[in-house]
Scaffold this active site. Structure first.
Site, mmCIF file in Angstrom:
data_model
loop_
_atom_site.group_PDB
_atom_site.id
_atom_site.type_symbol
_atom_site.label_atom_id
_atom_site.label_comp_id
_atom_site.label_asym_id
_atom_site.label_seq_id
_atom_site.Cartn_x
_atom_site.Cartn_y
_atom_site.Cartn_z
ATOM 1 N N GLY A 111 0.834 -1.214 0.000
ATOM 2 C CA GLY A 111 0.000 0.000 0.000
ATOM 3 C C GLY A 111 0.863 1.256 0.000
ATOM 4 O O GLY A 111 0.595 2.225 -0.730
ATOM 5 N N ASP A 134 4.680 -9.871 5.782
ATOM 6 C CA ASP A 134 3.921 -10.728 4.859
ATOM 7 C C ASP A 134 4.759 -11.188 3.661
ATOM 8 O O ASP A 134 4.376 -12.128 2.972
ATOM 9 C CB ASP A 134 2.690 -9.983 4.330
ATOM 10 C CG ASP A 134 1.670 -9.703 5.430
ATOM 11 O OD1 ASP A 134 1.856 -10.238 6.536
ATOM 12 O OD2 ASP A 134 0.712 -8.965 5.178
ATOM 13 N N ARG A 169 -3.609 -33.080 21.691
ATOM 14 C CA ARG A 169 -4.584 -32.188 21.046
ATOM 15 C C ARG A 169 -4.231 -31.870 19.595
ATOM 16 O O ARG A 169 -3.080 -32.010 19.180
ATOM 17 C CB ARG A 169 -4.636 -30.850 21.812
ATOM 18 C CG ARG A 169 -5.405 -30.955 23.099
ATOM 19 C CD ARG A 169 -5.340 -29.664 23.872
ATOM 20 N NE ARG A 169 -6.249 -29.742 25.018
ATOM 21 C CZ ARG A 169 -6.162 -28.983 26.088
ATOM 22 N NH1 ARG A 169 -5.227 -28.074 26.203
ATOM 23 N NH2 ARG A 169 -7.031 -29.122 27.060
ATOM 24 N N GLY A 177 -0.980 -12.720 7.767
ATOM 25 C CA GLY A 177 -0.888 -12.815 6.309
ATOM 26 C C GLY A 177 -2.287 -12.915 5.755
ATOM 27 O O GLY A 177 -2.880 -13.989 5.736
ATOM 28 N N ARG A 282 5.039 -9.094 14.829
ATOM 29 C CA ARG A 282 5.509 -7.808 14.289
ATOM 30 C C ARG A 282 6.440 -7.079 15.250
ATOM 31 O O ARG A 282 7.178 -6.184 14.840
ATOM 32 C CB ARG A 282 4.306 -6.911 13.973
ATOM 33 C CG ARG A 282 3.470 -7.397 12.831
ATOM 34 C CD ARG A 282 3.013 -6.295 11.908
ATOM 35 N NE ARG A 282 2.471 -5.142 12.545
ATOM 36 C CZ ARG A 282 1.238 -4.686 12.366
ATOM 37 N NH1 ARG A 282 0.412 -5.340 11.566
ATOM 38 N NH2 ARG A 282 0.830 -3.589 12.947
HETATM 39 O O1 F6P Z 1 1.588 -5.549 8.213
HETATM 40 C C1 F6P Z 1 1.043 -6.704 7.730
HETATM 41 C C2 F6P Z 1 0.001 -7.218 8.687
HETATM 42 O O2 F6P Z 1 0.602 -7.606 9.891
HETATM 43 C C3 F6P Z 1 -0.810 -8.360 8.101
HETATM 44 O O3 F6P Z 1 -0.177 -9.604 8.214
HETATM 45 C C4 F6P Z 1 -2.069 -8.253 8.902
HETATM 46 O O4 F6P Z 1 -3.157 -8.790 8.169
HETATM 47 C C5 F6P Z 1 -2.234 -6.776 9.088
HETATM 48 O O5 F6P Z 1 -0.958 -6.223 8.973
HETATM 49 C C6 F6P Z 1 -2.833 -6.354 10.406
HETATM 50 O O6 F6P Z 1 -3.039 -4.985 10.339
HETATM 51 P P1 F6P Z 1 -3.316 -4.013 11.552
HETATM 52 O O7 F6P Z 1 -1.998 -3.662 12.161
HETATM 53 O O8 F6P Z 1 -3.953 -2.819 10.913
HETATM 54 O O9 F6P Z 1 -4.207 -4.731 12.508
#
Ligand code: F6P
Length: 355
Positions: A111, A134, A169, A177, A282
């Protein structure tokens, strides 16, 4: 020359290492380089905010997670919409000029690159750097932040495995992703998952249930399924993403994971639990690979700018750092090839894909 740096979209490990590499390269190689940070991604540029970055701002941040510049998501589709007489794109271009920038570094994902391409077409000098856990940016073999997320998610599954084994389990581990399954595919293989479900390979619930039941019949006492947050049922493929989201929201779910867990438990009779790894993937310190990659990409992006090469983004091809024109990659994604080597290899060692 005056350079601006911004970080945009979801954060990931390695952003600060890129900022540091850009800063250090410019300080070392460009006479009288002036560097400013733009806070909150494109948000700061829309508002016209910036602050000076000096050499000591780049010290001790190579191993720091997050972004010292902060970030935000600014939807691409709103960039050209007029609000109170001007669009966000127009305000960004105006602020770029008011700030007296000679170049803007945009550290971000798909983006971010789309908006960077717009800015470039409007005459701003832009150099991108490909970021995202991702790993779905078109035109680069890898993005910084991805490897750290793979490491974190792999360790998480290692831990989940011991509790899954203790309780016999089935564990569904949801990995980030939304569009692309790279993170789930690589983590699933590295963590020894029994099954991997990714958006590129729509799965059938029957196939997943049969796979788990067959595994248990053959003596396996627990099962690990790595599920991408964007995994889709084959029966959902005909629906638009917004329609899928609507159906899931009705069920009080964002993803397919919980729904699948309930069906799996009911049909196989084995206790089934879910674990959503979420933002763990992240956050935190980048692994050594990402620190090195971020430093190479950041330094190269800074060199491109110093050489007057704009409207491009740094990229990795083979083991070489190279670049792509923003207009060539904007709006495109890099998906897992369901027939590619990695998936074929995973299948060859018995990993299921729910088909
Ligand atoms: O940055 C990528 C990502 O972590 C994707 O894997 C996930 O779908 C999205 O961002 C989550 O976004 P946000 O931080 O807006 O919740």
């Amino acid at each position: 020359m005056k350079f601006g740096i911004l970080t945009s979209g979801g954060d990931c490990s390695g952003l600060n290492a890129v900022i540091r590499a850009i800063g250090l390269y410019l300080e070392e190689n460009v006479r009288d380089a002036e560097i400013v940070g733009i806070p909150d991604g494109y948000g700061g540029l829309i508002r016209g905010e910036s602050f000076p970055l000096r050499r000591n701002d780049f010290e001790n941040i190579i191993g720091l997670g997050g972004t010292i510049l902060r970030t935000s998501r600014q939807p691409y589709k709103l960039m050209t919409v007029s609000e109170n007489g001007s669009s966000r794109l127009e305000r960004m271009c105006e602020n770029y000029r008011k700030m007296g920038l000679d170049c803007l570094f945009t550290l971000g994902g798909a983006g971010t690159h789309k908006t960077a391409a717009l800015l470039s077409m409007e005459g701003c000098n832009v150099v991108g750097v490909p970021k995202t856990i991702d790993n779905d940016i078109y035109g680069t073999d890898v993005t910084f932040g991805f490897q750290t997320a793979v490491e974190v998610a792999t360790e998480a599954i290692d831990r989940i495995r011991t509790t899954a084994a203790s309780h016999s389990r089935t564990m569904l581990v949801e990995i980030m992703g939304n569009k692309a399954g790279w993170l789930t595919l690589y983590t699933g293989i590295a963590a020894g998952a029994d099954m991997i479900l990714i958006p590129e390979i729509p799965f059938s619930v029957d196939a997943v249930c049969d796979f788990v039941a067959a595994q248990r019949r053959s003596g396996k006492t627990h099962t690990i399924v790595a599920v991408a947050e964007g995994a889709v049922l084959a029966s959902e493929v005909k629906f638009k993403r917004s329609e899928r989201v609507f159906v899931r929201t009705e069920r009080g779910e964002n993803t397919v994971t919980q729904h699948l867990a309930e069906i799996l438990q009911e049909r196989t009779g084995f206790e089934t639990r879910t674990s959503v790894l979420g933002y763990l993937q992240r956050g935190g310190t980048p692994c050594a690979y990402d620190r090195l990659l971020s430093t190479r990409l950041g330094g190269f992006a800074a060199k491109l700018a110093a050489d007057g090469k704009f409207g491009v983004t740094a990229a990795v091809s083979g083991n070489r750092i190279t670049f792509n024109a923003l207009t060539d990659i904007a709006g495109k994604y890099k998906f897992v090839d369901p027939e590619g080597d990695t998936v074929r290899f995973a299948k060859s060692i018995g990993i299921g894909f729910g088909i």
